[in-house]
Design a protein around this motif. Sequence first.
Motif, PDB file in Angstrom:
ATOM      1  N   UNK A  69       0.821  -1.195   0.000  1.00  0.00           N
ATOM      2  CA  UNK A  69       0.000   0.000   0.000  1.00  0.00           C
ATOM      3  C   UNK A  69       0.860   1.252   0.000  1.00  0.00           C
ATOM      4  N   UNK A  70       1.988   1.207   0.725  1.00  0.00           N
ATOM      5  CA  UNK A  70       2.841   2.389   0.801  1.00  0.00           C
ATOM      6  C   UNK A  70       3.459   2.700  -0.547  1.00  0.00           C
ATOM      7  N   UNK A  71       3.867   1.656  -1.274  1.00  0.00           N
ATOM      8  CA  UNK A  71       4.445   1.879  -2.601  1.00  0.00           C
ATOM      9  C   UNK A  71       3.424   2.524  -3.510  1.00  0.00           C
ATOM     10  N   UNK A  72       2.215   1.943  -3.541  1.00  0.00           N
ATOM     11  CA  UNK A  72       1.182   2.501  -4.411  1.00  0.00           C
ATOM     12  C   UNK A  72       0.843   3.923  -4.001  1.00  0.00           C
ATOM     13  N   UNK A  73       0.714   4.162  -2.673  1.00  0.00           N
ATOM     14  CA  UNK A  73       0.369   5.488  -2.217  1.00  0.00           C
ATOM     15  C   UNK A  73       1.423   6.512  -2.567  1.00  0.00           C
ATOM     16  N   UNK A  74       2.702   6.147  -2.384  1.00  0.00           N
ATOM     17  CA  UNK A  74       3.778   7.077  -2.680  1.00  0.00           C
ATOM     18  C   UNK A  74       3.775   7.447  -4.141  1.00  0.00           C
ATOM     19  N   UNK A  75       3.563   6.481  -5.007  1.00  0.00           N
ATOM     20  CA  UNK A  75       3.727   6.735  -6.429  1.00  0.00           C
ATOM     21  C   UNK A  75       2.478   7.314  -7.084  1.00  0.00           C
ATOM     22  N   UNK A  76       1.401   7.356  -6.372  1.00  0.00           N
ATOM     23  CA  UNK A  76       0.206   7.985  -6.938  1.00  0.00           C
ATOM     24  C   UNK A  76       0.146   9.474  -6.615  1.00  0.00           C
ATOM     25  N   UNK A  77       1.036   9.952  -5.757  1.00  0.00           N
ATOM     26  CA  UNK A  77       0.986  11.338  -5.334  1.00  0.00           C
ATOM     27  C   UNK A  77       2.353  11.979  -5.529  1.00  0.00           C
ATOM     28  N   UNK A  78       2.364  13.155  -6.114  1.00  0.00           N
ATOM     29  CA  UNK A  78       3.601  13.906  -6.270  1.00  0.00           C
ATOM     30  C   UNK A  78       4.364  13.495  -7.518  1.00  0.00           C
ATOM     31  N   UNK A  79       5.327  14.303  -7.910  1.00  0.00           N
ATOM     32  CA  UNK A  79       6.118  14.019  -9.111  1.00  0.00           C
ATOM     33  C   UNK A  79       7.048  12.828  -8.916  1.00  0.00           C
ATOM     34  N   UNK A  80       7.249  12.103  -9.991  1.00  0.00           N
ATOM     35  CA  UNK A  80       8.159  10.955  -9.949  1.00  0.00           C
ATOM     36  C   UNK A  80       9.600  11.401 -10.119  1.00  0.00           C
ATOM     37  N   UNK A  81      10.493  10.658  -9.504  1.00  0.00           N
ATOM     38  CA  UNK A  81      11.933  10.815  -9.728  1.00  0.00           C
ATOM     39  C   UNK A  81      12.394   9.613 -10.538  1.00  0.00           C
ATOM     40  N   UNK A  82      12.755   9.863 -11.773  1.00  0.00           N
ATOM     41  CA  UNK A  82      13.085   8.793 -12.708  1.00  0.00           C
ATOM     42  C   UNK A  82      14.597   8.762 -12.931  1.00  0.00           C
ATOM     43  N   UNK A  83      15.185   7.590 -12.789  1.00  0.00           N
ATOM     44  CA  UNK A  83      16.607   7.417 -13.090  1.00  0.00           C
ATOM     45  C   UNK A  83      16.769   6.912 -14.520  1.00  0.00           C
ATOM     46  N   UNK A  84      17.745   7.450 -15.229  1.00  0.00           N
ATOM     47  CA  UNK A  84      18.054   7.020 -16.597  1.00  0.00           C
ATOM     48  C   UNK A  84      19.522   6.662 -16.664  1.00  0.00           C
ATOM     49  N   UNK A  85      19.807   5.395 -16.917  1.00  0.00           N
ATOM     50  CA  UNK A  85      21.187   4.915 -17.005  1.00  0.00           C
ATOM     51  C   UNK A  85      21.433   4.332 -18.386  1.00  0.00           C
ATOM     52  N   UNK A  86      22.334   4.967 -19.145  1.00  0.00           N
ATOM     53  CA  UNK A  86      22.719   4.502 -20.470  1.00  0.00           C
ATOM     54  C   UNK A  86      24.137   3.951 -20.416  1.00  0.00           C
ATOM     55  N   UNK A  87      24.477   3.041 -21.319  1.00  0.00           N
ATOM     56  CA  UNK A  87      25.737   2.307 -21.181  1.00  0.00           C
ATOM     57  C   UNK A  87      26.989   3.094 -21.529  1.00  0.00           C
ATOM     58  N   UNK A  88      26.874   4.100 -22.405  1.00  0.00           N
ATOM     59  CA  UNK A  88      28.053   4.818 -22.860  1.00  0.00           C
ATOM     60  C   UNK A  88      27.623   6.057 -23.620  1.00  0.00           C
ATOM     61  N   UNK A  89      28.613   6.890 -23.969  1.00  0.00           N
ATOM     62  CA  UNK A  89      28.311   8.051 -24.813  1.00  0.00           C
ATOM     63  C   UNK A  89      29.190   8.093 -26.052  1.00  0.00           C
ATOM     64  N   UNK A  90      29.916   7.003 -26.323  1.00  0.00           N
ATOM     65  CA  UNK A  90      30.727   6.942 -27.532  1.00  0.00           C
ATOM     66  C   UNK A  90      29.874   6.660 -28.763  1.00  0.00           C
ATOM     67  N   UNK A  91      28.854   5.820 -28.609  1.00  0.00           N
ATOM     68  CA  UNK A  91      27.917   5.592 -29.699  1.00  0.00           C
ATOM     69  C   UNK A  91      27.023   6.826 -29.794  1.00  0.00           C
ATOM     70  N   UNK A  92      26.984   7.434 -30.950  1.00  0.00           N
ATOM     71  CA  UNK A  92      26.360   8.744 -31.134  1.00  0.00           C
ATOM     72  C   UNK A  92      24.903   8.772 -30.683  1.00  0.00           C
ATOM     73  N   UNK A  93      24.193   7.709 -30.922  1.00  0.00           N
ATOM     74  CA  UNK A  93      22.741   7.710 -30.715  1.00  0.00           C
ATOM     75  C   UNK A  93      22.345   8.030 -29.284  1.00  0.00           C
ATOM     76  N   UNK A  94      23.114   7.554 -28.293  1.00  0.00           N
ATOM     77  CA  UNK A  94      22.680   7.702 -26.911  1.00  0.00           C
ATOM     78  C   UNK A  94      22.590   9.158 -26.475  1.00  0.00           C
ATOM     79  N   UNK A  95      23.601   9.955 -26.800  1.00  0.00           N
ATOM     80  CA  UNK A  95      23.601  11.355 -26.394  1.00  0.00           C
ATOM     81  C   UNK A  95      22.772  12.227 -27.337  1.00  0.00           C
ATOM     82  N   UNK A  96      22.756  11.873 -28.605  1.00  0.00           N
ATOM     83  CA  UNK A  96      22.067  12.710 -29.596  1.00  0.00           C
ATOM     84  C   UNK A  96      20.568  12.462 -29.641  1.00  0.00           C
TER      85      UNK A  96
END
Length: 393
Positions: A48-75
């Motif tokens: 219930x706490x998980x559902x309650x927390x995530x139904x209220x307020x803005x989400x904090x989303x983490x984004x982890x990409x493997x590298x920035x040498x391949x052009x597509x990831x940063x561009x």
Amino acid sequence: MSPSCTRWTVIRSRTRDRLRAAVAAALGLVLAVSLAACGKAAQLGETMSVAGTRHHGPLRIGLLLPENEIVRFERFDRPLIQQRVKQLCPRCTVSYSSAQHDPAAQRFQIEAMISNGIDVLILDAVDTKAVRHSVIQAHRAHVPVIAYDRIAEGPIAGYVSFDGGSVGRLQGEALLRALGPRARSSQIVMMNGSSTDPNAGWFERGALSVLRGKVKIVKSYETVGWRPENANRNMSAAIAALGPYGVDGVLAANDGLASGVITALKAARIHPIPPVTGQDAEVAGVQRILAGEQYMTVYKPFKPEAYTAAEMAIAVGHGRSLNGIATQRVNNSTTRGIPAVLLEPVAVTVHNIKSTVIKDGLYRVDQICTKNYADDCRKAGLIDRDGAPRDAE
């Protein structure tokens, strides 16, 4: 509530300090439950706490990409994911890190993001097996993980990528077309991706389903880290073993590897350059296609992939089902029936650059048709005699 039940609940709540209030509220609903039911009540409180927390307020989303040498990831990938999150949830935030192709660094980044209180994680794993323990940690901390572009091991909540089998089949079919009637007697080198990336094996299997029995595959390499310099070394070794006239075509798994392969072919003064495949539709790859150095690339429209990842993350972060987004199901070694979206890629040759990557807005004509490629662009019908772009068809 008895002291023993209270102590048990506090222990269960330590993984996420921000859940304590919600846990206490949930347990308040079951005050009449006996001590024997305490464990069940605490477990209900977590849910219930998980559902309650995530139904209220803005989400904090983490984004982890493997590298920035391949052009597509940063561009493309990073800004498109951030853009879609902002469109759907203006107050949501995206915390981003690149692992620089270091599995240990990525594991540390996951653990740091969990400690910093993210609500959901979009993860493109450097090493899909090495990241398994970190995905389990995220799951225990009630942080759902959306696997992006390549599937990760562990209890992931969703997955979005392109159909890797289709990628390999498009590459194999293009190579056979380029070889024509002489395909059966042709000698092919396969420059596959990194062994730590399950997509590399997926691409390879797709290609082999087309090529096996129709060409002679005389050398096959797994390219460490997907690095062009490693592809260059592998290709130089193949040329040394087979001779300058012993290579009739190269199935390179992406444009970065194609660049390393073509550099090796040029260094060996092999002319004309045999057909070489690619993937990702990098601008340098498209330019090599125009110049006749690379035969094709596989275009994977990044916008639908990135947008889908953002939509999945927001949905699971708010405790919603992915059924309205994901129509397919996939498995990894630990989890079955993972909601998935597998998009279809597109083969790009010199004949359809205008109707694919330019028409879709991936690149402008002037980004491709720089001074060194002006003549090639005129021949391909991308610009006119004065250098002005021709309309996309």
